[in-house]
Design a protein around this motif. Sequence first.
Motif, PDB file in Angstrom:
ATOM      1  N   VAL A   5       0.840  -1.200   0.000  1.00 38.04           N
ATOM      2  CA  VAL A   5       0.000   0.000   0.000  1.00 38.04           C
ATOM      3  C   VAL A   5       0.873   1.247   0.000  1.00 38.04           C
ATOM      4  O   VAL A   5       2.017   1.206   0.446  1.00 38.04           O
ATOM      5  N   ARG A   6       0.319   2.340  -0.499  1.00 38.24           N
ATOM      6  CA  ARG A   6       1.114   3.576  -0.559  1.00 38.24           C
ATOM      7  C   ARG A   6       1.128   4.315   0.764  1.00 38.24           C
ATOM      8  O   ARG A   6       2.031   5.078   1.052  1.00 38.24           O
ATOM      9  N   ARG A   7       0.064   4.116   1.555  1.00 40.45           N
ATOM     10  CA  ARG A   7      -0.001   4.768   2.866  1.00 40.45           C
ATOM     11  C   ARG A   7      -0.281   3.712   3.905  1.00 40.45           C
ATOM     12  O   ARG A   7      -1.055   2.770   3.642  1.00 40.45           O
ATOM     13  N   ARG A   8       0.349   3.854   5.076  1.00 37.80           N
ATOM     14  CA  ARG A   8       0.159   2.877   6.150  1.00 37.80           C
ATOM     15  C   ARG A   8      -1.320   2.823   6.517  1.00 37.80           C
ATOM     16  O   ARG A   8      -1.905   3.795   6.932  1.00 37.80           O
ATOM     17  N   THR A   9      -1.932   1.697   6.280  1.00 36.65           N
ATOM     18  CA  THR A   9      -3.344   1.518   6.625  1.00 36.65           C
ATOM     19  C   THR A   9      -3.498   0.126   7.212  1.00 36.65           C
ATOM     20  O   THR A   9      -2.627  -0.721   7.037  1.00 36.65           O
ATOM     21  N   ALA A  10      -4.596  -0.085   7.869  1.00 36.38           N
ATOM     22  CA  ALA A  10      -4.889  -1.431   8.372  1.00 36.38           C
ATOM     23  C   ALA A  10      -6.183  -1.875   7.715  1.00 36.38           C
ATOM     24  O   ALA A  10      -7.259  -1.659   8.257  1.00 36.38           O
ATOM     25  N   PRO A  11      -6.102  -2.456   6.491  1.00 31.02           N
ATOM     26  CA  PRO A  11      -7.335  -2.800   5.787  1.00 31.02           C
ATOM     27  C   PRO A  11      -8.210  -3.746   6.592  1.00 31.02           C
ATOM     28  O   PRO A  11      -9.430  -3.630   6.586  1.00 31.02           O
ATOM     29  N   CYS A  12      -7.583  -4.636   7.338  1.00 29.65           N
ATOM     30  CA  CYS A  12      -8.336  -5.549   8.202  1.00 29.65           C
ATOM     31  C   CYS A  12      -7.349  -6.367   9.032  1.00 29.65           C
ATOM     32  O   CYS A  12      -6.146  -6.364   8.757  1.00 29.65           O
ATOM     33  N   ALA A  13      -7.902  -7.060  10.011  1.00 25.59           N
ATOM     34  CA  ALA A  13      -7.057  -7.817  10.936  1.00 25.59           C
ATOM     35  C   ALA A  13      -6.365  -8.964  10.198  1.00 25.59           C
ATOM     36  O   ALA A  13      -6.912  -9.534   9.245  1.00 25.59           O
ATOM     37  N   GLY A  14      -5.167  -9.266  10.634  1.00 27.52           N
ATOM     38  CA  GLY A  14      -4.464 -10.434  10.108  1.00 27.52           C
ATOM     39  C   GLY A  14      -3.718 -10.170   8.822  1.00 27.52           C
ATOM     40  O   GLY A  14      -3.237 -11.104   8.175  1.00 27.52           O
ATOM     41  N   VAL A  15      -3.616  -8.912   8.437  1.00 26.13           N
ATOM     42  CA  VAL A  15      -2.920  -8.570   7.190  1.00 26.13           C
ATOM     43  C   VAL A  15      -1.721  -7.679   7.510  1.00 26.13           C
ATOM     44  O   VAL A  15      -1.869  -6.636   8.149  1.00 26.13           O
ATOM     45  N   GLU A  16      -0.553  -8.109   7.059  1.00 23.81           N
ATOM     46  CA  GLU A  16       0.646  -7.301   7.225  1.00 23.81           C
ATOM     47  C   GLU A  16       0.692  -6.267   6.092  1.00 23.81           C
ATOM     48  O   GLU A  16       0.372  -6.597   4.952  1.00 23.81           O
ATOM     49  N   SER A  17       1.068  -5.044   6.417  1.00 26.09           N
ATOM     50  CA  SER A  17       1.157  -4.018   5.372  1.00 26.09           C
ATOM     51  C   SER A  17       2.601  -3.637   5.118  1.00 26.09           C
ATOM     52  O   SER A  17       3.357  -3.401   6.061  1.00 26.09           O
ATOM     53  N   VAL A  18       2.965  -3.564   3.847  1.00 27.38           N
ATOM     54  CA  VAL A  18       4.257  -3.026   3.448  1.00 27.38           C
ATOM     55  C   VAL A  18       3.970  -1.752   2.676  1.00 27.38           C
ATOM     56  O   VAL A  18       3.155  -1.759   1.744  1.00 27.38           O
ATOM     57  N   VAL A  19       4.589  -0.652   3.093  1.00 23.03           N
ATOM     58  CA  VAL A  19       4.335   0.618   2.413  1.00 23.03           C
ATOM     59  C   VAL A  19       5.318   0.769   1.263  1.00 23.03           C
ATOM     60  O   VAL A  19       6.533   0.617   1.429  1.00 23.03           O
ATOM     61  N   GLY A  20       4.780   1.034   0.081  1.00 25.82           N
ATOM     62  CA  GLY A  20       5.647   1.204  -1.076  1.00 25.82           C
ATOM     63  C   GLY A  20       4.831   1.459  -2.321  1.00 25.82           C
ATOM     64  O   GLY A  20       3.608   1.303  -2.329  1.00 25.82           O
TER      65      GLY A  20
END
Length: 294
Positions: free
Chosen positions: A44-59
Amino acid sequence: MPDTTRPTGARHSSSILVTGAAGNLGREVVCRLPAHGARVRSLVRRRTAPCAGVESVVGDLTDPTAVRAALVGVDTVFLIWPLLDSAPAHGLVAELAAAGPRVVYVSSTAVDDEAARQSDPIVQVHADMEALLHDAGLRPTVLRSDTLASNARGWARQLRAGDVVSGPDVARTAVVDERDVADAAVAVLLADHDHLDGGPYVLTGPEVLSRDDQVALLGAAVRRRLRFQALPADQARSRMLADGRPEHLVEALIAASVCRPRTDRITRHVERLTGRPAGTFAQWAVDHAAEFSC
Ligand SMILES: NC(=O)c1ccc[n+]([C@@H]2O[C@H](COP(=O)([O-])OP(=O)(O)OC[C@H]3O[C@@H](n4cnc5c(N)ncnc54)[C@H](OP(=O)(O)O)[C@@H]3O)[C@@H](O)[C@H]2O)c1
């Protein structure tokens, strides 16, 4: 064409990267996967928490270094390429080819395999992306989606102010609920590769709709008499810019409204992949009515 059986042999140990994960379709996909036991990462381009159990990498998808980092430990990629140009995808495709994951790519039903050039820039990007992925030896599974019902969110600002949606008219298509595309995508992402033939899977809704039809169905859902007003290109351009859409997207949408041919094609590929028929736009409108209230 795909065979008529549902994919089987779910690979619950999959580690899946989802791009475009904060968008209308990506969000639906990324939030379904953890319940199936998949390890899920979103780019994702911006740090977000789309839902539980998902790791986000910003890029950014156009940054090969970010893509390389996001691909570590991943065996499957759900690839959304939302840009209106395929040229910046060469770095991404090189990273995918080096890492060698299975790739499921979201394309468009409007891609014409027989055409030297596609009808408009958006469709051309998808055709180019399919070709890039194939040429890189990635053997992608291609999901060609019809117009997503969620595009109607682009009318929300107008409908909070009045009862008319004005904009460019576009050819009638079998508008598909993004939740159905997400369910189909999850079925493909979790299937054993040997049970898939690469598609393309052509994901449509159950009925062909015009803009007039869609706006009227939205009106029924919100209990208001709504109507669509088709605008000529110059006025449509101003309207979409006023709605806050980016200029390059507006130009691509104008081109699509002028050039994209009408199609009456309806498939049952959603049902083949999910085991149940595709939902109607009328139901999508009922489920999302609150988004269009004043
Ligand atoms: N909508 C349709 O009718 C339709 C039909 C057929 C195929 N498709 C294809 O399906 C895909 C998803 O459509 P959608 O309607 O869900 O799109 P969407 O809602 O616009 O979401 C696109 C997502 O991509 C992200 N993104 C944009 N540029 C990026 C970049 N450079 N690097 C990383 N992320 C970036 C956006 O991030 P931000 O949240 O940061 O903006 C957004 O979350 C697209 O590729 C589209 O062409 C759509």
